[in-house]
Design an enzyme around this catalytic site. Sequence first.
Site, PDB file in Angstrom:
ATOM      1  N   SER A 220       0.829  -1.206   0.000  1.00 22.10           N
ATOM      2  CA  SER A 220       0.000   0.000   0.000  1.00 22.10           C
ATOM      3  C   SER A 220       0.858   1.248   0.000  1.00 22.10           C
ATOM      4  O   SER A 220       1.996   1.255   0.488  1.00 22.10           O
ATOM      5  CB  SER A 220      -0.892   0.011   1.248  1.00 22.10           C
ATOM      6  OG  SER A 220      -1.531   1.261   1.420  1.00 22.10           O
TER       7      SER A 220
ATOM      8  N   TYR B 126      -2.978  -1.067   9.825  1.00 23.14           N
ATOM      9  CA  TYR B 126      -2.818  -1.395   8.406  1.00 23.14           C
ATOM     10  C   TYR B 126      -1.431  -0.994   7.913  1.00 23.14           C
ATOM     11  O   TYR B 126      -0.742  -1.769   7.247  1.00 23.14           O
ATOM     12  CB  TYR B 126      -3.905  -0.661   7.611  1.00 23.14           C
ATOM     13  CG  TYR B 126      -3.986  -1.016   6.146  1.00 23.14           C
ATOM     14  CD1 TYR B 126      -4.548  -2.215   5.740  1.00 23.14           C
ATOM     15  CD2 TYR B 126      -3.528  -0.136   5.166  1.00 23.14           C
ATOM     16  CE1 TYR B 126      -4.651  -2.543   4.397  1.00 23.14           C
ATOM     17  CE2 TYR B 126      -3.619  -0.450   3.825  1.00 23.14           C
ATOM     18  CZ  TYR B 126      -4.192  -1.651   3.442  1.00 23.14           C
ATOM     19  OH  TYR B 126      -4.283  -1.976   2.110  1.00 23.14           O
TER      20      TYR B 126
ATOM     21  N   LYS C 104       1.619  -3.346   6.354  1.00 23.46           N
ATOM     22  CA  LYS C 104       2.164  -3.140   5.006  1.00 23.46           C
ATOM     23  C   LYS C 104       3.642  -2.762   5.045  1.00 23.46           C
ATOM     24  O   LYS C 104       4.410  -3.155   4.162  1.00 23.46           O
ATOM     25  CB  LYS C 104       1.341  -2.085   4.268  1.00 23.46           C
ATOM     26  CG  LYS C 104      -0.112  -2.505   4.007  1.00 23.46           C
ATOM     27  CD  LYS C 104      -0.208  -3.810   3.229  1.00 23.46           C
ATOM     28  CE  LYS C 104      -1.637  -4.122   2.816  1.00 23.46           C
ATOM     29  NZ  LYS C 104      -1.745  -5.386   2.043  1.00 23.46           N
TER      30      LYS C 104
END
Length: 255
Positions: A147, A160, A164
Amino acid sequence: MSLAERFSLTGKKALVTGASKGIGTELCRVMSEAGADIVAVARDAAGLAEVKSVVEGNGRRCLTISADLGQADAPERAAREALAAWGKIDILVNNAGVSFPKLLVDQTIEEWDLIQAVNLRAPWLIARTLVPAMMAQKAGKIVNVSSQTSAVALTEHGAYAASKNGLNGLTKVMTAEWAAYNIQCNTVCPTVTMTPMGQQVWGDPAKLGPMVAKIPAGRVAQTVEVCDVILFLCSQASDMVTGQDIFVDGGYTAL
């Protein structure tokens, strides 16, 4: 070797996680159009049936495997099922991902653990199961879908972003350990992409507008634009590209 041959996946067997939605579904279509047979892994049985129809409509084989990659034993089980059915996997795309956007002070331990399990632990478990066969044939491609927020801070995405960032680091160690076996490992790092998960997070125009304003291209990414980059990284055309984080972000991280 011709241009078409360098970018072809004819004869290759590819495993794609998160295959029943968004980037995963589009990727199964793109890769099967390029000649690959597909192992589609996801939780959604109805979505997997649709993917199977698309892949077979392109004249390729499709094996569907239902798995909840948040469960500790599921990633290895899915990978072993694929190996048992097809003997080897030439290409692995770890695309499955989850996110529960919350401020760090509001994120629950259960949400944090599930995000790390799906986004970071599962790619490692699947890769370590499939890689011995890649080593034996001295060829393989691994693409981990990361991401934009692996490189830039985004509020409400702490868990998150941690997963990542971890995935990017894991990919570099994969490169260090497996490049000698002619296995290329890279990440693709999209900006906002209007998948079902993207719609859930960014569907409110009041939230999306300020984000788009920071993207020099002036728009979000389309799923096919992400998939075309993954296709390149899965083809022979990218044999000298490994250990890289490829940003598909319309210039966001250039600023």
